[in-house]
Design a protein around this motif. Structure first.
Motif, PDB file in Angstrom:
ATOM      1  N   LEU A  15       0.821  -1.200   0.000  1.00 40.15           N
ATOM      2  CA  LEU A  15       0.000   0.000   0.000  1.00 40.15           C
ATOM      3  C   LEU A  15       0.854   1.248   0.000  1.00 40.15           C
ATOM      4  O   LEU A  15       0.482   2.275  -0.564  1.00 40.15           O
ATOM      5  CB  LEU A  15      -0.924  -0.012   1.224  1.00 40.15           C
ATOM      6  N   GLY A  16       2.034   1.184   0.605  1.00 37.20           N
ATOM      7  CA  GLY A  16       2.918   2.338   0.621  1.00 37.20           C
ATOM      8  C   GLY A  16       3.412   2.719  -0.754  1.00 37.20           C
ATOM      9  O   GLY A  16       3.706   3.887  -1.029  1.00 37.20           O
ATOM     10  N   CYS A  17       3.488   1.748  -1.655  1.00 36.51           N
ATOM     11  CA  CYS A  17       3.947   2.037  -3.014  1.00 36.51           C
ATOM     12  C   CYS A  17       3.000   2.983  -3.738  1.00 36.51           C
ATOM     13  O   CYS A  17       3.389   3.640  -4.702  1.00 36.51           O
ATOM     14  CB  CYS A  17       4.069   0.741  -3.815  1.00 36.51           C
ATOM     15  N   THR A  18       1.733   3.079  -3.312  1.00 36.84           N
ATOM     16  CA  THR A  18       0.782   3.912  -4.025  1.00 36.84           C
ATOM     17  C   THR A  18       1.024   5.398  -3.809  1.00 36.84           C
ATOM     18  O   THR A  18       0.390   6.223  -4.442  1.00 36.84           O
ATOM     19  CB  THR A  18      -0.656   3.584  -3.568  1.00 36.84           C
ATOM     20  N   ASN A  27      -5.628   6.408 -14.906  1.00 35.21           N
ATOM     21  CA  ASN A  27      -5.710   5.462 -13.783  1.00 35.21           C
ATOM     22  C   ASN A  27      -4.601   4.405 -13.826  1.00 35.21           C
ATOM     23  O   ASN A  27      -4.870   3.202 -13.969  1.00 35.21           O
ATOM     24  CB  ASN A  27      -7.078   4.775 -13.778  1.00 35.21           C
ATOM     25  N   PRO A  28      -3.351   4.811 -13.733  1.00 33.34           N
ATOM     26  CA  PRO A  28      -2.260   3.854 -13.882  1.00 33.34           C
ATOM     27  C   PRO A  28      -2.053   2.939 -12.680  1.00 33.34           C
ATOM     28  O   PRO A  28      -1.411   1.908 -12.795  1.00 33.34           O
ATOM     29  CB  PRO A  28      -1.042   4.760 -14.085  1.00 33.34           C
ATOM     30  N   GLY A  75      -0.509  -2.553  -8.282  1.00 34.61           N
ATOM     31  CA  GLY A  75       0.110  -2.592  -9.609  1.00 34.61           C
ATOM     32  C   GLY A  75       0.263  -1.208 -10.187  1.00 34.61           C
ATOM     33  O   GLY A  75      -0.456  -0.266  -9.829  1.00 34.61           O
ATOM     34  N   ARG A  76       1.211  -1.072 -11.098  1.00 37.10           N
ATOM     35  CA  ARG A  76       1.484   0.207 -11.771  1.00 37.10           C
ATOM     36  C   ARG A  76       1.640  -0.049 -13.255  1.00 37.10           C
ATOM     37  O   ARG A  76       2.468  -0.861 -13.673  1.00 37.10           O
ATOM     38  CB  ARG A  76       2.748   0.858 -11.216  1.00 37.10           C
ATOM     39  N   TYR A  77       0.810   0.621 -14.053  1.00 36.73           N
ATOM     40  CA  TYR A  77       0.897   0.476 -15.509  1.00 36.73           C
ATOM     41  C   TYR A  77       2.200   1.102 -16.005  1.00 36.73           C
ATOM     42  O   TYR A  77       2.545   2.231 -15.638  1.00 36.73           O
ATOM     43  CB  TYR A  77      -0.293   1.155 -16.172  1.00 36.73           C
ATOM     44  N   ILE A  78       2.923   0.355 -16.848  1.00 32.86           N
ATOM     45  CA  ILE A  78       4.195   0.829 -17.382  1.00 32.86           C
ATOM     46  C   ILE A  78       4.020   1.412 -18.766  1.00 32.86           C
ATOM     47  O   ILE A  78       4.530   2.487 -19.080  1.00 32.86           O
ATOM     48  CB  ILE A  78       5.229  -0.323 -17.428  1.00 32.86           C
ATOM     49  N   GLY A  79       3.268   0.715 -19.609  1.00 32.24           N
ATOM     50  CA  GLY A  79       3.041   1.155 -20.977  1.00 32.24           C
ATOM     51  C   GLY A  79       3.079  -0.011 -21.931  1.00 32.24           C
ATOM     52  O   GLY A  79       3.647  -1.070 -21.645  1.00 32.24           O
ATOM     53  N   ALA A  80       2.440   0.158 -23.093  1.00 29.91           N
ATOM     54  CA  ALA A  80       2.426  -0.860 -24.152  1.00 29.91           C
ATOM     55  C   ALA A  80       1.871  -2.190 -23.662  1.00 29.91           C
ATOM     56  O   ALA A  80       2.306  -3.255 -24.109  1.00 29.91           O
ATOM     57  CB  ALA A  80       3.833  -1.050 -24.726  1.00 29.91           C
ATOM     58  N   GLY A  81       0.912  -2.153 -22.741  1.00 38.14           N
ATOM     59  CA  GLY A  81       0.299  -3.361 -22.244  1.00 38.14           C
ATOM     60  C   GLY A  81       0.976  -3.974 -21.040  1.00 38.14           C
ATOM     61  O   GLY A  81       0.462  -4.932 -20.460  1.00 38.14           O
ATOM     62  N   PHE A  82       2.118  -3.445 -20.617  1.00 36.95           N
ATOM     63  CA  PHE A  82       2.871  -4.002 -19.502  1.00 36.95           C
ATOM     64  C   PHE A  82       2.579  -3.259 -18.202  1.00 36.95           C
ATOM     65  O   PHE A  82       2.410  -2.033 -18.196  1.00 36.95           O
ATOM     66  CB  PHE A  82       4.377  -3.936 -19.782  1.00 36.95           C
ATOM     67  N   SER A  83       2.524  -4.008 -17.107  1.00 41.54           N
ATOM     68  CA  SER A  83       2.377  -3.418 -15.788  1.00 41.54           C
ATOM     69  C   SER A  83       3.198  -4.217 -14.784  1.00 41.54           C
ATOM     70  O   SER A  83       3.448  -5.412 -14.981  1.00 41.54           O
ATOM     71  CB  SER A  83       0.904  -3.389 -15.367  1.00 41.54           C
ATOM     72  N   ALA A  84       3.628  -3.547 -13.729  1.00 42.75           N
ATOM     73  CA  ALA A  84       4.361  -4.199 -12.643  1.00 42.75           C
ATOM     74  C   ALA A  84       3.404  -4.419 -11.482  1.00 42.75           C
ATOM     75  O   ALA A  84       2.506  -3.608 -11.242  1.00 42.75           O
ATOM     76  CB  ALA A  84       5.538  -3.341 -12.215  1.00 42.75           C
ATOM     77  N   GLU A  85       3.577  -5.510 -10.764  1.00 42.69           N
ATOM     78  CA  GLU A  85       2.667  -5.812  -9.662  1.00 42.69           C
ATOM     79  C   GLU A  85       3.421  -6.418  -8.479  1.00 42.69           C
ATOM     80  O   GLU A  85       4.335  -7.223  -8.640  1.00 42.69           O
ATOM     81  CB  GLU A  85       1.574  -6.782 -10.112  1.00 42.69           C
ATOM     82  N   VAL A 113       5.935  -8.909 -13.624  1.00 41.52           N
ATOM     83  CA  VAL A 113       5.450  -8.078 -14.722  1.00 41.52           C
ATOM     84  C   VAL A 113       4.330  -8.822 -15.433  1.00 41.52           C
ATOM     85  O   VAL A 113       4.432 -10.022 -15.697  1.00 41.52           O
ATOM     86  CB  VAL A 113       6.589  -7.763 -15.716  1.00 41.52           C
ATOM     87  N   ASN A 114       3.247  -8.099 -15.717  1.00 40.17           N
ATOM     88  CA  ASN A 114       2.108  -8.657 -16.458  1.00 40.17           C
ATOM     89  C   ASN A 114       2.030  -8.027 -17.839  1.00 40.17           C
ATOM     90  O   ASN A 114       2.308  -6.832 -17.996  1.00 40.17           O
ATOM     91  CB  ASN A 114       0.796  -8.382 -15.723  1.00 40.17           C
TER      92      ASN A 114
END
Length: 231
Positions: A15-18, A27-28, A75-85, A113-114
């Motif tokens: 939660l701290g990462c947010t 809404n990344p 999770g955080r959207y990175i771009g081009a369909g990729f996100s880190a979680e 990574v998703n």
């Protein structure tokens, strides 16, 4: 209590990462809560036929499920369909294959990574399957071990910001005393982080008039006269 404190620590880290402030897409950020199931039924080379999915859906006999919220993700959207979680989970192990054992606490911290390919198969984005790859560290009571993770999941969009998520992850444990296993999960994700200064429902990065409420068909600019021509 020691196990609970470690799980709470995992949750606070997630939660701290947010609080980080890199916002470049609508809404990344996404926070998820849900339940998880651990399936320690022998798989792979441990099976007579080497079948990784033998009795994969045998929920009653093999799945260990804690009947409460037991998984938190951010999770955080990175771009081009990729996100880190990042995910933290807690469970109680009572079933190891066909054996019944005394309760053993399972908790883990996983990162990865998703890649979401929903846009490739449906334009409206309500059905969003993805592939996941990463690693983690888990504990069975006091014994810890690293894992290499690979999985698949689906986000079913309910609204622009809320989705129902299911995921199944294979975890390859780097410890001979622990079976390779599956972790299944289901829950709700809440996406946030987009900025809409004028409150017209169009995010600033797509709004050509970000400080004046407008219409979607005019990319966020107003038509005060109603003549079909933006001001």
């Amino acid at each position: 209590m020691k196990h609970l404190s470690r799980f709470l620590l995992v949750a606070m880290i997630a939660l701290g990462c947010t609080n980080m402030q890199a916002q470049t897409e609508d809404n990344p950020w996404a926070i998820g809560i849900g339940v998880n199931a651990i399936d320690l039924y022998p798989i792979g080379e441990d099976m007579p036929r080497g079948d990784y999915f033998n009795e994969y859906f045998n929920v009653e006999d093999h799945w260990n499920i804690l009947p409460s919220v037991s998984r938190i993700t951010v999770g955080r959207y990175i771009g081009a369909g990729f996100s880190a979680e990042l995910a933290g989970s807690l469970n109680r192990i009572e079933k190891v294959g066909d054996l019944r054992i005394d309760d053993v606490t399972y908790y883990s911290l996983d990162g990865g990574v998703n890649y979401n390919f929903g846009e490739l198969i449906n334009e409206d984005g309500w059905f969003n399957p993805y592939l996941a790859i990463g690693g983690g560290y888990a504990w069975l009571d006091e014994q810890g071990f690293g894992t290499a993770n690979g999985g698949v999941g689906i986000d079913f969009a309910i609204t622009d910001q809320i989705s129902f998520n299911v995921q199944s992850t294979y975890k390859h444990a780097f410890d001979n005393e622990l079976n390779k296993h599956f972790q299944h999960s289901a829950g709700i994700k809440l996406a946030f982080g987009g900025t809409d200064t004028d409150g017209d429902g169009i995010y600033d990065d797509e709004d050509e008039c970000p400080e004046t409420p407008g219409l979607k068909e005019f990319n966020g600019c107003p038509d005060s006269e109603g003549d079909g021509i933006p001001d």
